[in-house]
Design an enzyme around this catalytic site. Sequence first.
Site, PDB file in Angstrom:
ATOM      1  N   ARG A 129       0.967  -1.098   0.078  1.00 23.13           N
ATOM      2  CA  ARG A 129      -0.096  -0.200  -0.110  1.00 23.13           C
ATOM      3  C   ARG A 129       0.974   1.195   0.203  1.00 23.13           C
ATOM      4  O   ARG A 129       2.199   0.945   0.172  1.00 23.13           O
ATOM      5  CB  ARG A 129      -0.890  -0.047   1.014  1.00 23.13           C
ATOM      6  CG  ARG A 129      -1.091  -0.900   2.395  1.00 23.13           C
ATOM      7  CD  ARG A 129       0.379   0.552   3.273  1.00 23.13           C
ATOM      8  NE  ARG A 129       0.191   1.263   3.112  1.00 23.13           N
ATOM      9  CZ  ARG A 129       0.914   2.291   3.484  1.00 23.13           C
ATOM     10  NH1 ARG A 129       2.188   2.405   3.391  1.00 23.13           N
ATOM     11  NH2 ARG A 129       0.815   3.791   3.727  1.00 23.13           N
TER      12      ARG A 129
ATOM     13  N   GLN B 236      -2.061   3.241   9.577  1.00 22.37           N
ATOM     14  CA  GLN B 236      -0.631   2.929   9.464  1.00 22.37           C
ATOM     15  C   GLN B 236       0.647   3.703   9.553  1.00 22.37           C
ATOM     16  O   GLN B 236       1.194   3.614   9.639  1.00 22.37           O
ATOM     17  CB  GLN B 236      -1.335   3.456   7.835  1.00 22.37           C
ATOM     18  CG  GLN B 236      -2.327   2.723   6.552  1.00 22.37           C
ATOM     19  CD  GLN B 236      -3.057   3.226   6.402  1.00 22.37           C
ATOM     20  OE1 GLN B 236      -3.457   3.299   7.717  1.00 22.37           O
ATOM     21  NE2 GLN B 236      -3.949   2.830   5.406  1.00 22.37           N
TER      22      GLN B 236
ATOM     23  N   ASP C 204      -1.993  10.622  -2.674  1.00 18.95           N
ATOM     24  CA  ASP C 204      -2.478   9.718  -3.374  1.00 18.95           C
ATOM     25  C   ASP C 204      -2.674   9.956  -4.839  1.00 18.95           C
ATOM     26  O   ASP C 204      -2.800   9.031  -5.979  1.00 18.95           O
ATOM     27  CB  ASP C 204      -3.516   9.000  -2.562  1.00 18.95           C
ATOM     28  CG  ASP C 204      -3.655   7.325  -2.083  1.00 18.95           C
ATOM     29  OD1 ASP C 204      -3.119   8.389  -0.465  1.00 18.95           O
ATOM     30  OD2 ASP C 204      -2.636   7.110  -2.062  1.00 18.95           O
TER      31      ASP C 204
ATOM     32  N   LYS D 294      -4.891   9.831   2.657  1.00 17.66           N
ATOM     33  CA  LYS D 294      -5.863   9.596   3.955  1.00 17.66           C
ATOM     34  C   LYS D 294      -6.200   9.867   4.701  1.00 17.66           C
ATOM     35  O   LYS D 294      -6.543  11.016   5.054  1.00 17.66           O
ATOM     36  CB  LYS D 294      -4.624   8.840   4.784  1.00 17.66           C
ATOM     37  CG  LYS D 294      -5.062   7.769   5.899  1.00 17.66           C
ATOM     38  CD  LYS D 294      -5.909   6.718   5.274  1.00 17.66           C
ATOM     39  CE  LYS D 294      -5.221   6.108   4.362  1.00 17.66           C
ATOM     40  NZ  LYS D 294      -6.134   4.959   3.621  1.00 17.66           N
TER      41      LYS D 294
HETATM   42  O1  MRU Z   1      -4.442   3.295   2.553  1.00 22.29           O
HETATM   43  P1  MRU Z   1      -2.820   3.656   2.299  1.00 22.29           P
HETATM   44  O2  MRU Z   1      -2.163   3.396   3.704  1.00 22.29           O
HETATM   45  O3  MRU Z   1      -2.305   2.739   1.031  1.00 22.29           O
HETATM   46  O4  MRU Z   1      -2.826   5.045   2.213  1.00 22.29           O
HETATM   47  C1  MRU Z   1      -1.923   5.339   1.672  1.00 22.29           C
HETATM   48  C2  MRU Z   1      -1.821   6.872   1.952  1.00 22.29           C
HETATM   49  O5  MRU Z   1      -2.709   7.649   1.885  1.00 22.29           O
HETATM   50  C3  MRU Z   1      -0.326   7.907   2.045  1.00 22.29           C
HETATM   51  O6  MRU Z   1      -0.023   8.976   2.640  1.00 22.29           O
HETATM   52  C4  MRU Z   1      -0.049   8.663   0.377  1.00 22.29           C
HETATM   53  O7  MRU Z   1      -0.442   7.289  -0.316  1.00 22.29           O
HETATM   54  C5  MRU Z   1       1.330   8.684   0.136  1.00 22.29           C
HETATM   55  S1  MRU Z   1       2.490   6.990   0.320  1.00 22.29           S
HETATM   56  C6  MRU Z   1       3.663   7.900   0.101  1.00 22.29           C
END
Ligand code: MRU
Length: 358
Positions: free
Chosen positions: A54, A204, A245, A256
């Site tokens: 992830r 996370q 993302d 997130k």
């Molecule tokens: O659901 P996830 O754990 O994949 O979400 C990750 C995030 O929101 C991170 O902040 C984002 O992907 C940036 S990672 C460099």
Amino acid sequence: MALQPHKSHLPPTLEWRDETLYLLDQTRLPLECVIEATDSVEAVWRAIHELRVRGAPAIGVAAAYGLCVAMQPERQAPRDAFLARLEQHAAYLDSARPTAVNLRWALERMLAHTRGTEARTGAEVYEALVAEATRIHHEDIELCAKIGEHGRSLIKAGSGVLTHCNAGALATTGIGTATAPLYCAHREGVPFRVYADETRPLLQGARLTAYELQQAGLDVTLITDSMAPALMAQGLIDLVIVGTDRVAANGDVANKIGTLGVAIAAKHFGIPFYVACPSSTLDLRTARGADIVIEERSADEVAQFAGRRTAPEGIKVRNPAFDVTPHALVTGIVTELGIVRAPFEDNLATLFATGAAV
Ligand code: MRU
């Protein structure tokens, strides 16, 4: 080859070795360190969907290698048949998660590369695929390092830095995006404190960010998401830096769930709010944040904790995995080319046109 000499304190997020994709199962960290070989495109899809791999950049790299995994059994096919199957597998992998644009970015780049190659047999196209996935992987490591160089000056001696979720080494194949300036400043001996939001509902921040920063020897303190404004009010936070993302053309930032609340609180307290974003996460095809598809995940993630039910049976639940922070709340976007500031729409477009941040 040691691909990650700069993050030797951690197991690699992923590895391509002996024609096999190995993924670190991030759902089991920090208690267990389990690395799994993926033996089918379905296994790669599930690993992305279930968050075993992830973080936007890591998802992109995993999907690129995922196409190689998918096409291994098809190497004997003629070129045209091979390419037709490749498109199907790319569409399938793209459906694993909707919000992180790195997934689509990596898959489209893989398809464009193979269409452009002069390879004449399935076997030759397969070799071209592996070469392109490896390039995407190595570039990701480089992008993180450059974000670290550009963001390093934001980290002042004695300051407190808040981050949300995990935009760290585990979310990439390099030193992370939001964490890259932190690692660079730490390496130079700058003393500072990091506060890591635990990041409900999948933690996370607690499981991954707190783990990787602690392993690297940074001064990191874990807080629950709801504590962040109180710490800001106490003057403990001087800077917020988060990952993303997808950044839309106007600078709106999907990240997130909970990031929006952090940004609003930072604005209230006059604290700079930065977003670390490699160009693989910029989506100029999406005009504004409202156009970004936000993943809605299972109600169980909210109604249960560590596998035990914590809410009444039958309760209505919402579980959007991401939110969108309007660009007006963003102080700057730290890219591999430099820090982009408002007006974001113009300056992001210029970044792409000229290759230099404004
Ligand atoms: O659901 P996830 O754990 O994949 O979400 C990750 C995030 O929101 C991170 O902040 C984002 O992907 C940036 S990672 C460099």
